[in-house]
Design a protein around this motif. Structure first.
Motif, PDB file in Angstrom:
ATOM      1  N   PHE A 110     -10.323  23.153  32.137  1.00 27.40           N
ATOM      2  CA  PHE A 110     -10.914  24.048  33.199  1.00 27.40           C
ATOM      3  C   PHE A 110     -10.286  23.261  34.498  1.00 27.40           C
ATOM      4  CE2 PHE A 110     -13.063  19.672  32.608  1.00 27.40           C
ATOM      5  CZ  PHE A 110     -13.156  19.351  33.871  1.00 27.40           C
ATOM      6  N   VAL A 111     -10.749  24.339  35.737  1.00 29.40           N
ATOM      7  CA  VAL A 111     -10.450  24.131  37.145  1.00 29.40           C
ATOM      8  C   VAL A 111     -11.687  24.292  37.912  1.00 29.40           C
ATOM      9  CG1 VAL A 111      -9.119  24.891  39.057  1.00 29.40           C
ATOM     10  CG2 VAL A 111      -8.137  25.092  36.837  1.00 29.40           C
ATOM     11  N   VAL A 112     -12.068  23.364  38.655  1.00 27.68           N
ATOM     12  CA  VAL A 112     -13.182  23.371  39.624  1.00 27.68           C
ATOM     13  C   VAL A 112     -12.614  23.606  40.948  1.00 27.68           C
ATOM     14  CG1 VAL A 112     -14.954  22.183  40.747  1.00 27.68           C
ATOM     15  CG2 VAL A 112     -14.645  21.798  38.062  1.00 27.68           C
ATOM     16  N   MET A 113     -12.910  24.882  41.455  1.00 29.38           N
ATOM     17  CA  MET A 113     -12.624  25.173  43.000  1.00 29.38           C
ATOM     18  C   MET A 113     -13.401  25.039  43.946  1.00 29.38           C
ATOM     19  SD  MET A 113     -10.435  28.606  44.082  1.00 29.38           S
ATOM     20  CE  MET A 113     -11.908  29.780  43.951  1.00 29.38           C
ATOM     21  N   GLY A 114     -13.623  24.533  45.028  1.00 32.55           N
ATOM     22  CA  GLY A 114     -14.337  24.339  46.046  1.00 32.55           C
ATOM     23  C   GLY A 114     -14.093  25.004  47.317  1.00 32.55           C
ATOM     24  N   ASP A 115     -14.508  24.579  48.435  1.00 38.50           N
ATOM     25  CA  ASP A 115     -14.266  25.180  49.628  1.00 38.50           C
ATOM     26  C   ASP A 115     -13.255  24.440  50.456  1.00 38.50           C
ATOM     27  OD1 ASP A 115     -16.432  26.896  49.306  1.00 38.50           O
ATOM     28  OD2 ASP A 115     -18.038  25.595  50.228  1.00 38.50           O
ATOM     29  N   LEU A 116     -12.067  24.954  50.204  1.00 45.40           N
ATOM     30  CA  LEU A 116     -11.027  24.344  50.867  1.00 45.40           C
ATOM     31  C   LEU A 116     -10.367  24.601  52.090  1.00 45.40           C
ATOM     32  CD1 LEU A 116      -8.391  24.205  47.467  1.00 45.40           C
ATOM     33  CD2 LEU A 116      -9.647  22.303  48.505  1.00 45.40           C
ATOM     34  N   ASP A 117     -11.381  25.628  52.600  1.00 40.66           N
ATOM     35  CA  ASP A 117     -10.932  25.984  53.849  1.00 40.66           C
ATOM     36  C   ASP A 117      -9.701  26.346  54.433  1.00 40.66           C
ATOM     37  OD1 ASP A 117     -13.944  25.938  54.328  1.00 40.66           O
ATOM     38  OD2 ASP A 117     -13.717  23.985  55.161  1.00 40.66           O
ATOM     39  N   LYS A 118      -8.960  25.497  55.159  1.00 37.82           N
ATOM     40  CA  LYS A 118      -7.615  25.978  55.708  1.00 37.82           C
ATOM     41  C   LYS A 118      -6.679  25.437  54.564  1.00 37.82           C
ATOM     42  CE  LYS A 118      -8.822  25.521  60.730  1.00 37.82           C
ATOM     43  NZ  LYS A 118      -8.155  24.780  61.975  1.00 37.82           N
ATOM     44  N   LYS A 119      -6.932  24.687  53.634  1.00 39.51           N
ATOM     45  CA  LYS A 119      -5.994  24.320  52.449  1.00 39.51           C
ATOM     46  C   LYS A 119      -5.954  25.272  51.437  1.00 39.51           C
ATOM     47  CE  LYS A 119      -6.328  19.293  53.229  1.00 39.51           C
ATOM     48  NZ  LYS A 119      -6.704  17.899  52.679  1.00 39.51           N
ATOM     49  N   PHE A 120      -6.719  26.383  51.344  1.00 38.26           N
ATOM     50  CA  PHE A 120      -6.491  27.510  50.700  1.00 38.26           C
ATOM     51  C   PHE A 120      -5.314  28.209  51.063  1.00 38.26           C
ATOM     52  CE2 PHE A 120     -11.106  28.017  49.679  1.00 38.26           C
ATOM     53  CZ  PHE A 120     -10.898  27.843  48.400  1.00 38.26           C
ATOM     54  N   ASP A 121      -4.187  27.899  50.172  1.00 38.44           N
ATOM     55  CA  ASP A 121      -2.844  28.324  50.711  1.00 38.44           C
ATOM     56  C   ASP A 121      -2.178  29.013  49.149  1.00 38.44           C
ATOM     57  OD1 ASP A 121      -1.737  26.353  49.192  1.00 38.44           O
ATOM     58  OD2 ASP A 121      -1.002  25.369  50.892  1.00 38.44           O
ATOM     59  N   TYR A 122      -0.902  29.943  49.573  1.00 37.78           N
ATOM     60  CA  TYR A 122      -0.319  30.450  48.154  1.00 37.78           C
ATOM     61  C   TYR A 122      -0.134  29.501  46.920  1.00 37.78           C
ATOM     62  CZ  TYR A 122       2.731  33.100  45.271  1.00 37.78           C
ATOM     63  OH  TYR A 122       3.217  33.799  44.379  1.00 37.78           O
ATOM     64  N   THR A 123       0.186  27.994  47.469  1.00 35.29           N
ATOM     65  CA  THR A 123       0.688  27.163  46.394  1.00 35.29           C
ATOM     66  C   THR A 123      -0.622  26.802  45.520  1.00 35.29           C
ATOM     67  OG1 THR A 123       2.383  26.193  47.765  1.00 35.29           O
ATOM     68  CG2 THR A 123       1.415  24.729  45.911  1.00 35.29           C
ATOM     69  N   VAL A 124      -1.802  26.397  46.212  1.00 42.51           N
ATOM     70  CA  VAL A 124      -3.049  26.256  45.415  1.00 42.51           C
ATOM     71  C   VAL A 124      -3.459  27.299  44.696  1.00 42.51           C
ATOM     72  CG1 VAL A 124      -5.319  25.276  45.964  1.00 42.51           C
ATOM     73  CG2 VAL A 124      -3.674  24.435  47.293  1.00 42.51           C
ATOM     74  N   LEU A 125      -3.551  28.592  45.276  1.00 43.93           N
ATOM     75  CA  LEU A 125      -4.186  29.682  44.537  1.00 43.93           C
ATOM     76  C   LEU A 125      -3.234  30.042  43.359  1.00 43.93           C
ATOM     77  CD1 LEU A 125      -5.195  31.871  47.591  1.00 43.93           C
ATOM     78  CD2 LEU A 125      -6.775  30.656  45.940  1.00 43.93           C
ATOM     79  N   THR A 153     -17.204  34.216  61.812  1.00 48.81           N
ATOM     80  CA  THR A 153     -17.558  34.402  60.453  1.00 48.81           C
ATOM     81  C   THR A 153     -16.119  33.935  59.776  1.00 48.81           C
ATOM     82  OG1 THR A 153     -16.820  36.629  60.547  1.00 48.81           O
ATOM     83  CG2 THR A 153     -19.180  36.305  60.192  1.00 48.81           C
ATOM     84  N   TRP A 154     -16.072  33.312  58.712  1.00 47.00           N
ATOM     85  CA  TRP A 154     -14.846  32.740  58.114  1.00 47.00           C
ATOM     86  C   TRP A 154     -14.882  33.179  56.710  1.00 47.00           C
ATOM     87  CZ3 TRP A 154     -11.650  29.684  61.289  1.00 47.00           C
ATOM     88  CH2 TRP A 154     -12.079  29.611  62.456  1.00 47.00           C
ATOM     89  N   LEU A 155     -13.726  33.390  56.005  1.00 48.86           N
ATOM     90  CA  LEU A 155     -13.661  33.616  54.627  1.00 48.86           C
ATOM     91  C   LEU A 155     -14.143  32.452  53.890  1.00 48.86           C
ATOM     92  CD1 LEU A 155     -10.244  35.500  54.043  1.00 48.86           C
ATOM     93  CD2 LEU A 155     -12.652  36.418  53.597  1.00 48.86           C
ATOM     94  N   ASP A 156     -14.922  32.548  52.756  1.00 45.35           N
ATOM     95  CA  ASP A 156     -15.348  31.603  52.033  1.00 45.35           C
ATOM     96  C   ASP A 156     -14.895  31.261  50.679  1.00 45.35           C
ATOM     97  OD1 ASP A 156     -16.856  29.245  51.459  1.00 45.35           O
ATOM     98  OD2 ASP A 156     -18.725  30.039  51.957  1.00 45.35           O
ATOM     99  N   SER A 157     -14.881  30.681  50.010  1.00 39.78           N
ATOM    100  CA  SER A 157     -14.417  30.538  48.493  1.00 39.78           C
ATOM    101  C   SER A 157     -14.527  31.533  47.588  1.00 39.78           C
ATOM    102  CB  SER A 157     -14.262  29.046  48.059  1.00 39.78           C
ATOM    103  OG  SER A 157     -16.095  28.956  47.595  1.00 39.78           O
ATOM    104  N   GLY A 158     -15.627  32.164  47.787  1.00 38.17           N
ATOM    105  CA  GLY A 158     -15.947  33.355  46.989  1.00 38.17           C
ATOM    106  C   GLY A 158     -15.137  34.653  46.865  1.00 38.17           C
ATOM    107  N   ALA A 159     -14.600  34.471  48.208  1.00 34.52           N
ATOM    108  CA  ALA A 159     -13.515  35.618  48.371  1.00 34.52           C
ATOM    109  C   ALA A 159     -12.399  35.393  47.367  1.00 34.52           C
ATOM    110  CB  ALA A 159     -13.001  35.791  49.818  1.00 34.52           C
ATOM    111  N   PHE A 160     -11.874  34.075  47.226  1.00 32.60           N
ATOM    112  CA  PHE A 160     -10.892  33.830  46.710  1.00 32.60           C
ATOM    113  C   PHE A 160     -11.195  33.658  45.031  1.00 32.60           C
ATOM    114  CE2 PHE A 160     -10.096  31.599  50.599  1.00 32.60           C
ATOM    115  CZ  PHE A 160      -9.052  32.358  50.951  1.00 32.60           C
ATOM    116  N   THR A 161     -12.379  33.532  44.779  1.00 35.49           N
ATOM    117  CA  THR A 161     -13.052  33.397  43.373  1.00 35.49           C
ATOM    118  C   THR A 161     -12.848  34.803  42.854  1.00 35.49           C
ATOM    119  OG1 THR A 161     -14.433  31.638  43.649  1.00 35.49           O
ATOM    120  CG2 THR A 161     -14.907  33.176  41.649  1.00 35.49           C
TER     121      THR A 161
END
Length: 262
Positions: A110-125, A153-161
């Motif tokens: 499993f993978v648990v994905m949280g609010d990485l904010d600025k650390k959301f980058d291509y490598t992680v995703l 307003t800022w993109l949240d992790s739900g958008a990446f989900t």
């Protein structure tokens, strides 16, 4: 009405400042003896840290009354036989809460994905995406597409989900709001029946519809993420709209209000 479950961001505070009448509402509900719980999809802070912030803003809140989507996730992992090792894509400041969860970077179950904010980058995703392709279950704290910070307003992790669900052809397991379990846990902690508890929030999808799934009556405040068109879009009665948060005081029983000195 003997218990109230409050959302925090957008309902009680916005951009780290109290919203109108929010402090007065919480503090006066205390005087009436109403049980309070605070549920939040915020994942960057622990209940104790959130308590400190709220107290500094003038709210009478205890850490034991705050339920986060992080705590809900840990509970889910422990209760649903996710004993196998997983990969945590979460902020460093909350990793200590997952010390009892087995972790690996090789074929996680499993993978648990949280609010990485600025650390959301291509490598992680891309790493999460490939774990999913190899069979890992995506588990996220919430589906919030955006949040408020610094007046913007800022993109949240739900958008990446949503993006990962589409690319990985998999439905994520969401442990925070609008998951019914989060609201049910809040009610259970009060020791009250559902019909004596209400939910108050600013987010139709996370707060209002989540409460409905848990079998709870809910009320929408006109702050935070609220938009007038949501009433028609989601077929919400105007009676469930709180233009002034302090109006919740009128929902207390007549006997309780007689004990309260306005």
């Amino acid at each position: 009405m003997k218990g109230i479950i409050f959302d925090i961001d957008g309902t009680l505070i916005l951009n780290n400042q109290p919203l109108p009448n929010a402090r007065e509402t919480i503090n006066d509900l205390r005087k009436l003896g109403v049980q309070l719980r605070f549920v939040t999809n915020t994942t960057g802070r622990t209940p104790k840290q959130l308590m400190t912030i709220l107290r500094e803003l003038g709210f009478q809140v205890d850490a034991s009354e705050i339920l986060t989507s992080v705590a809900a996730c840990i509970y889910f992992l422990n209760e649903n036989n996710y004993g196998k090792a997983g990969y945590l894509a979460i902020p460093d400041r909350i990793k200590e809460q997952f010390t009892k969860i087995k972790q690996t970077t090789k074929n996680p179950s499993f993978v648990v994905m949280g609010d990485l904010d600025k650390k959301f980058d291509y490598t992680v995703l891309n790493r999460i995406f490939n774990y999913m392709r190899n069979g890992a279950q995506l588990i996220t704290f919430h589906r919030n597409p955006f949040f408020f910070k610094e007046g913007k307003t800022w993109l949240d992790s739900g958008a990446f989900t949503l993006a990962l669900e589409h690319a990985g052809d998999q439905k994520a397991i969401v442990t925070g709001k609008p998951a019914a379990q989060m609201f049910q846990h809040a009610v259970q902690s009060m020791g009250l029946p559902k019909h004596e508890v209400i939910v108050i929030g600013d987010d139709v999808l996370s707060d209002i519809l989540g409460a409905e799934q848990a079998g709870l009556q809910s009320y929408l405040v006109t702050t935070g993420k609220f938009k007038p068109e949501q009433l028609n879009e989601h077929d919400l009665e105007k009676e469930r709209l709180l233009n002034n948060l302090y109006d919740v005081i009128s929902m207390c029983t007549y006997e309780d209000k007689n004990k309260f000195k306005y």
